[in-house]
Design an enzyme around this catalytic site. Structure first.
Site, PDB file in Angstrom:
ATOM      1  N   GLU A 178       0.834  -1.103  -0.154  1.00 15.70           N
ATOM      2  CA  GLU A 178      -0.104   0.091   0.177  1.00 15.70           C
ATOM      3  C   GLU A 178       0.815   1.350   0.116  1.00 15.70           C
ATOM      4  OE1 GLU A 178      -2.725   0.324   3.106  1.00 15.70           O
ATOM      5  OE2 GLU A 178      -3.671   2.258   2.569  1.00 15.70           O
ATOM      6  N   LYS A 220      -2.416  -1.982  -3.254  1.00 14.79           N
ATOM      7  CA  LYS A 220      -3.569  -1.036  -2.643  1.00 14.79           C
ATOM      8  C   LYS A 220      -3.175   0.384  -2.779  1.00 14.79           C
ATOM      9  CE  LYS A 220      -6.028   0.157   1.978  1.00 14.79           C
ATOM     10  NZ  LYS A 220      -6.672  -0.674   2.870  1.00 14.79           N
TER      11      LYS A 220
HETATM   12  P1  13P Z   1      -9.173   4.448   3.888  1.00 12.23           P
HETATM   13  O1  13P Z   1      -9.990   3.760   2.871  1.00 12.23           O
HETATM   14  O2  13P Z   1      -9.818   5.148   4.987  1.00 12.23           O
HETATM   15  O3  13P Z   1      -8.185   5.435   3.257  1.00 12.23           O
HETATM   16  O4  13P Z   1      -8.259   3.203   4.587  1.00 12.23           O
HETATM   17  C1  13P Z   1      -7.554   2.551   4.017  1.00 12.23           C
HETATM   18  C2  13P Z   1      -6.725   1.857   4.670  1.00 12.23           C
HETATM   19  O5  13P Z   1      -6.457   0.593   4.949  1.00 12.23           O
HETATM   20  C3  13P Z   1      -5.715   2.733   5.179  1.00 12.23           C
HETATM   21  O6  13P Z   1      -4.470   2.001   5.654  1.00 12.23           O
END
Ligand code: 13P
Length: 340
Positions: A178, A220
């Site tokens: 991510e 992600k």
């Molecule tokens: P949000 O969808 O609130 O951005 O959070 C996703 C997430 O897992 C952040 O690490």
């Protein structure tokens, strides 16, 4: 089961057309902030009550293939002794866990942050896996400003993200990678495009150097959006188009799935933009889905308000948002569906 087939079967269970991930892995300070908005104190008991509400939502597994949990939840059980993780499994939802330990300032990098948590990671992962986690998540954050992110910041972050992913795979856990480019700031969508492309290039370069098998990971990312204080706005078509062009330039076709974070978009925006992305994706090689925390949970928290008598209404809200995002994965979401 061999490590390879473990990874393969987790990917097969997570990457399902019309399904996405529920991120319920808020750290203690973050969940306290979310609870404060509804005047609920964050305690071990209130966090258990809330996350039990999420996981016991009837039918959640129709639209959610995996849930990202916080370490504490992995050790929690209901009053009658059932582990929360077991509830997810019985819903047909694969349990995963956030394993990074948040960010610190990166020295000599103009204020860029770097994510920590590599020390002892293999031991922690083995422990999580024994408890039933089958995938993991690690989040890097990149702020856009006149000076950020720096090349140093991008390189250092890419390196730790790739090391995390390699360690996960060596133990049979699917890594969710991510790299979040934050919505904060007054930058244009063009600027977000440029930064996101540079960030993802650095990440995939590092993943390659660390021999991460792209077939057994999920990306992600944040969508390509104008900053939240930007004077210019962007249409959903423009957001979808720029996000898709950026992804095609940066993400190898071997990656099976891309699960967007919501990043501060409203629930409706996050669903609408995902829908446009899927309607405009053509023959994109990856499944394009969601891994939302706020965009799934905000209306649930509002409906719950910490009160047991609101649990059913809060669960109806979660079911509805999961269903709408599932429709967005299929490109069949319409604004009218919000009113049903
Ligand atoms: P949000 O969808 O609130 O951005 O959070 C996703 C997430 O897992 C952040 O690490």
């Amino acid at each position: 089961m061999s490590i390879q087939s473990e990874l393969q079967s987790t990917i097969a269970d997570l990457v399902v057309k019309g399904k996405g991930l529920l991120a319920a892995d808020e750290s203690q300070p973050t969940i306290a902030k979310r609870f404060k908005e509804i005047k609920v104190e964050s305690t071990e008991t209130s966090r258990l009550a809330y996350r039990q509400l999420l996981l016991t939502t009837p039918g959640l597994g129709e639209f959610i293939s995996g849930v990202i949990l916080f370490e504490e939840t992995l050790g929690q059980s209901t009053a009658d002794g059932k582990p929360l993780l077991q509830i997810a499994v019985e819903q047909g939802i694969v349990p995963g866990i956030k394993v990074d330990k948040g960010t610190v300032s990166l020295a000599n990098a103009c204020g860029d942050l770097v994510t920590q948590g590599l020390d002892g990671l293999a031991d922690r992962l083995s422990d999580y896996k024994e408890k039933g986690a089958r995938f993991a998540k690690w989040r890097n954050v990149y702020t856009i400003s006149a000076h950020n992110p720096t090349q140093l910041g991008m390189d250092a972050n890419a390196e730790v993200l790739a090391r995390y992913a390699a360690i996960c795979q060596s133990l049979g856990l699917v890594p969710i990678v991510e790299p979040e480019v934050l919505l904060d700031g007054d930058h244009t969508i063009a600027c977000c495009f440029e930064v996101t492309e540079a960030v993802q290039h650095s990440v995939f370069h590092a993943l390659h150097r660390h021999r991460v098998q792209l077939e057994y990971m999920l990306l992600k990312p944040s969508m390509v959006l104008p900053g939240k204080d930007s004077p210019s706005t962007a249409s959903p078509e423009e957001i979808a188009e720029m996000t898709l062009v950026q992804l095609r330039r940066s993400v190898p076709a071997a990656v099976p799935g891309i699960n967007f974070l919501s990043g501060g978009q409203t629930p409706e925006e996050a669903t609408r933009n995902l829908n446009y992305i899927n309607t405009m994706a053509g023959n994109a090689p990856w499944l394009l889905s969601f891994s939302y925390a706020r965009a799934l949970q905000q209306p649930v928290l509002q409906a719950w308000q910490g009160k047991p008598e609101n649990i059913a209404a809060a669960q109806d809200t979660l079911y509805k948002r999961a269903k709408l995002n599932s429709a967005a994965c299929l490109g069949s979401y319409t604004a009218e569906m919000e009113k049903e």
